[in-house]
Design a protein around this motif. Sequence first.
Motif, PDB file in Angstrom:
ATOM      1  N   ILE A  74       0.814  -1.212  -0.105  1.00 43.57           N
ATOM      2  CA  ILE A  74      -0.011  -0.035  -0.032  1.00 43.57           C
ATOM      3  C   ILE A  74       0.773   1.135  -0.019  1.00 43.57           C
ATOM      4  CG2 ILE A  74      -1.786   1.454   1.358  1.00 43.57           C
ATOM      5  CD1 ILE A  74      -2.687  -1.567   2.245  1.00 43.57           C
ATOM      6  N   ALA A  75       2.047   1.096   0.909  1.00 45.19           N
ATOM      7  CA  ALA A  75       2.982   2.314   0.835  1.00 45.19           C
ATOM      8  C   ALA A  75       3.381   2.613  -0.586  1.00 45.19           C
ATOM      9  CB  ALA A  75       4.007   2.159   1.634  1.00 45.19           C
ATOM     10  N   TYR A  76       4.071   1.569  -1.395  1.00 45.71           N
ATOM     11  CA  TYR A  76       4.273   1.638  -2.676  1.00 45.71           C
ATOM     12  C   TYR A  76       3.403   2.043  -3.736  1.00 45.71           C
ATOM     13  CZ  TYR A  76       5.729  -0.005  -7.317  1.00 45.71           C
ATOM     14  OH  TYR A  76       5.898   0.360  -8.534  1.00 45.71           O
ATOM     15  N   TYR A  77       2.262   1.782  -3.595  1.00 43.55           N
ATOM     16  CA  TYR A  77       1.134   2.272  -4.482  1.00 43.55           C
ATOM     17  C   TYR A  77       0.795   3.573  -4.106  1.00 43.55           C
ATOM     18  CZ  TYR A  77      -0.069  -3.018  -5.001  1.00 43.55           C
ATOM     19  OH  TYR A  77       0.092  -4.090  -5.428  1.00 43.55           O
ATOM     20  N   PHE A  78       0.653   3.912  -2.914  1.00 38.72           N
ATOM     21  CA  PHE A  78       0.396   5.471  -2.730  1.00 38.72           C
ATOM     22  C   PHE A  78       1.573   6.303  -3.072  1.00 38.72           C
ATOM     23  CE2 PHE A  78       0.460   8.995   0.341  1.00 38.72           C
ATOM     24  CZ  PHE A  78      -0.817   9.794  -0.130  1.00 38.72           C
ATOM     25  N   THR A  79       2.677   5.930  -2.894  1.00 40.16           N
ATOM     26  CA  THR A  79       3.879   6.671  -3.358  1.00 40.16           C
ATOM     27  C   THR A  79       3.879   7.009  -4.603  1.00 40.16           C
ATOM     28  OG1 THR A  79       5.269   5.756  -1.302  1.00 40.16           O
ATOM     29  CG2 THR A  79       6.400   6.994  -2.972  1.00 40.16           C
ATOM     30  N   THR A  80       3.907   5.810  -5.320  1.00 40.25           N
ATOM     31  CA  THR A  80       3.901   6.253  -6.974  1.00 40.25           C
ATOM     32  C   THR A  80       2.846   6.819  -7.541  1.00 40.25           C
ATOM     33  OG1 THR A  80       2.974   3.937  -7.305  1.00 40.25           O
ATOM     34  CG2 THR A  80       5.619   3.853  -7.320  1.00 40.25           C
ATOM     35  N   THR A  81       1.719   6.541  -7.189  1.00 39.84           N
ATOM     36  CA  THR A  81       0.339   7.426  -7.669  1.00 39.84           C
ATOM     37  C   THR A  81       0.622   8.738  -7.334  1.00 39.84           C
ATOM     38  OG1 THR A  81      -0.957   5.429  -7.044  1.00 39.84           O
ATOM     39  CG2 THR A  81      -2.121   7.545  -7.640  1.00 39.84           C
ATOM     40  N   VAL A  82       0.839   9.618  -6.007  1.00 41.70           N
ATOM     41  CA  VAL A  82       1.183  10.852  -5.754  1.00 41.70           C
ATOM     42  C   VAL A  82       2.209  11.241  -6.524  1.00 41.70           C
ATOM     43  CG1 VAL A  82       2.131  12.336  -3.997  1.00 41.70           C
ATOM     44  CG2 VAL A  82       0.372  10.464  -3.235  1.00 41.70           C
ATOM     45  N   ILE A  83       3.508  10.409  -6.662  1.00 41.67           N
ATOM     46  CA  ILE A  83       4.487  11.013  -7.641  1.00 41.67           C
ATOM     47  C   ILE A  83       4.006  11.235  -9.130  1.00 41.67           C
ATOM     48  CG2 ILE A  83       6.633  10.400  -8.572  1.00 41.67           C
ATOM     49  CD1 ILE A  83       7.376   8.925  -6.229  1.00 41.67           C
ATOM     50  N   ALA A  84       3.227  10.168  -9.508  1.00 48.20           N
ATOM     51  CA  ALA A  84       2.527  10.444 -10.975  1.00 48.20           C
ATOM     52  C   ALA A  84       1.734  11.547 -11.023  1.00 48.20           C
ATOM     53  CB  ALA A  84       1.840   9.084 -11.351  1.00 48.20           C
ATOM     54  N   VAL A  85       0.892  11.895 -10.098  1.00 48.65           N
ATOM     55  CA  VAL A  85       0.074  12.936 -10.178  1.00 48.65           C
ATOM     56  C   VAL A  85       0.619  14.322 -10.056  1.00 48.65           C
ATOM     57  CG1 VAL A  85      -1.867  14.462  -8.880  1.00 48.65           C
ATOM     58  CG2 VAL A  85      -1.985  11.893  -9.110  1.00 48.65           C
ATOM     59  N   ILE A  86       1.746  14.283  -9.222  1.00 49.69           N
ATOM     60  CA  ILE A  86       2.533  15.719  -9.199  1.00 49.69           C
ATOM     61  C   ILE A  86       3.368  15.980 -10.313  1.00 49.69           C
ATOM     62  CG2 ILE A  86       4.524  16.429  -8.147  1.00 49.69           C
ATOM     63  CD1 ILE A  86       3.705  15.371  -5.618  1.00 49.69           C
ATOM     64  N   LEU A  87       3.776  14.816 -10.999  1.00 47.70           N
ATOM     65  CA  LEU A  87       4.421  15.079 -12.295  1.00 47.70           C
ATOM     66  C   LEU A  87       3.644  15.304 -13.576  1.00 47.70           C
ATOM     67  CD1 LEU A  87       6.807  14.093 -14.463  1.00 47.70           C
ATOM     68  CD2 LEU A  87       6.053  11.774 -14.553  1.00 47.70           C
ATOM     69  N   GLY A  88       2.329  14.668 -13.555  1.00 45.13           N
ATOM     70  CA  GLY A  88       1.362  15.206 -14.389  1.00 45.13           C
ATOM     71  C   GLY A  88       0.875  16.850 -14.315  1.00 45.13           C
ATOM     72  N   ILE A  89       0.714  17.131 -13.056  1.00 47.65           N
ATOM     73  CA  ILE A  89       0.523  18.662 -12.799  1.00 47.65           C
ATOM     74  C   ILE A  89       1.688  19.403 -13.203  1.00 47.65           C
ATOM     75  CG2 ILE A  89       0.275  20.199 -10.736  1.00 47.65           C
ATOM     76  CD1 ILE A  89      -1.609  17.860  -9.516  1.00 47.65           C
ATOM     77  N   ILE A  90       2.928  19.164 -12.923  1.00 45.71           N
ATOM     78  CA  ILE A  90       3.989  19.956 -13.542  1.00 45.71           C
ATOM     79  C   ILE A  90       4.213  20.143 -14.710  1.00 45.71           C
ATOM     80  CG2 ILE A  90       6.745  20.045 -13.522  1.00 45.71           C
ATOM     81  CD1 ILE A  90       6.571  18.680 -10.522  1.00 45.71           C
ATOM     82  N   LEU A  91       3.903  19.038 -15.522  1.00 51.19           N
ATOM     83  CA  LEU A  91       3.948  19.064 -17.014  1.00 51.19           C
ATOM     84  C   LEU A  91       2.792  19.905 -17.617  1.00 51.19           C
ATOM     85  CD1 LEU A  91       4.987  15.383 -17.882  1.00 51.19           C
ATOM     86  CD2 LEU A  91       6.442  17.442 -18.143  1.00 51.19           C
ATOM     87  N   VAL A  92       1.578  19.775 -17.227  1.00 47.08           N
ATOM     88  CA  VAL A  92       0.537  20.364 -17.873  1.00 47.08           C
ATOM     89  C   VAL A  92       0.393  21.905 -17.398  1.00 47.08           C
ATOM     90  CG1 VAL A  92      -1.132  19.997 -16.016  1.00 47.08           C
ATOM     91  CG2 VAL A  92      -2.094  20.052 -18.494  1.00 47.08           C
ATOM     92  N   ILE A  93       1.233  22.305 -16.448  1.00 47.55           N
ATOM     93  CA  ILE A  93       1.064  23.900 -16.084  1.00 47.55           C
ATOM     94  C   ILE A  93       2.444  24.222 -16.834  1.00 47.55           C
ATOM     95  CG2 ILE A  93       1.839  25.437 -14.116  1.00 47.55           C
ATOM     96  CD1 ILE A  93       0.474  23.603 -12.358  1.00 47.55           C
ATOM     97  N   THR A  94       3.479  23.613 -17.118  1.00 45.32           N
ATOM     98  CA  THR A  94       4.575  23.924 -17.919  1.00 45.32           C
ATOM     99  C   THR A  94       4.337  23.988 -19.246  1.00 45.32           C
ATOM    100  OG1 THR A  94       5.948  22.795 -16.390  1.00 45.32           O
ATOM    101  CG2 THR A  94       6.913  23.583 -18.283  1.00 45.32           C
TER     102      THR A  94
END
Length: 480
Positions: free
Chosen positions: A94-114
């Motif tokens: 669960i810790a792995y799933y949560f970590t990778t999902t949060v990283i993916a969301v943050i990555l997506g937000i950074i890219l779409v704003i940039t």
Amino acid sequence: MHWPRKGWNLRGLLKKNGLLIATAVSVPLGIGLGVAVRDHGALSSLDKFYFGFPGEILMRMLKLIILPLIVSSIITGVASLKSEVSGLIGLRAIAYYFTTTVIAVILGIILVITIKPGGSVNAEDIDRFGSSQNVSMVDAMLDLIRNMFPENLVQACFQQYKTKREEIVLGVMNTTSATSLFHASSLQGDSPKDYRVVGSYSDGINILGLIVFCLVFGSVIGNMGEQGRTLVDFFDALNEATMRVVQIIMCYMPVGVLFLIAAKIATVDDWSIFTKLGLYMATVLSGLAIHALLVLPLLYLVVVRKNPYKFAWGMTQALLTALMISSSSATLPVTFQCVEENNKVDKRITRFMLPVGATINMDGTALYEAVAAIFIAQLNNYPLSIGQIITISVTATAASIGAAGVPNAGLVTMVIVLTAVGLPANDVTLIIAVDWLLDRFRTVINVLGDAYGTGIVEKLSEAELGRVSSPSLPDNTEHG
């Protein structure tokens, strides 16, 4: 002297990777066949439907094997571990799933704003397709919890429970046992709107409910000692038989993949939408590529200290399958085979993690939803505050967990994300036309994330796995 040996090596390579090579070749052949049929075939809609029949058979065979595979793998995986060990592995997963999902969301937000893909296109220039569904975040989460505890285990094998809101017309109120009432906070004039929540069953395996039951059942029979050994042996034999059936299905994979992709390309009439939404698609695909080629391998390298790309190469057949059928649940039989046979991950980890991961670990879907929500805000010239961006990240993470591992589930949860920040839910129709293609790529990321997770959790759980011996499940730890 060297020629016979080289010929032998080539034969060995073809024998070992023949199915993978045939599947890989079927992809460009399917694309070529689809383009040829679309441009020169002059087929009717009915003819195109019949043309895709061999691909439909592959989908049906893969879906057929999901139920026995999930039930047998989870029960034997949990039963082979002590309760405290399976609990630790579960927490790490669960810790792995949560970590990778949060990283993916943050990555997506950074890219779409940039990149700002919504700033270069006008919403009026994009054709709308399909319709949006009225989905409430609260109702969706409650449905998720309800489905974790199915009323009928047999029914859970082919149906899921789903609720929807119906507005009550004043003066008319029919109550039934399946209906509950609540007051909405929104007001119309001086009188509050009143709704009833109506529950019904829809077709589709309730995977989450089956997983919860199998986790509990496997833990119980694992703690019964000799009294539960007969049941453990039965489900272990069922799992082995199921994997052998999977090997038979895999022989049909190249033919099925060829017609799946050819039929899909033959049915797409308007390709101009890909030009209009090109920057949006590039943003999503670049985010998925960074997550797959940098983020996940880096996590694997840091924890396992082995070559992550060699591990990913062992998953090629599963990733190709995910790309073609766009369903992480239907890809599950192939994922099991690749992780266990090619990468030699301990079966006690794979049987526990892969079915759970295929249901709740949706890195690609979470990234896509974050990008799509902000893209739609940019289309509408709707400025987002820091608070709203945080809301999008939290909602996208939660909604991706609730997305079942079936095709296009992201579109349903997309409505939840849009509604959470006050964006028009109907604007999801702007991106439906290209979703079938993006869905395939984000499914690949979902499957790859599940696979890397098994290797990472296995490494973290080495001490516990070493203390627990299991005669029926060999401890394979020599993965690449």
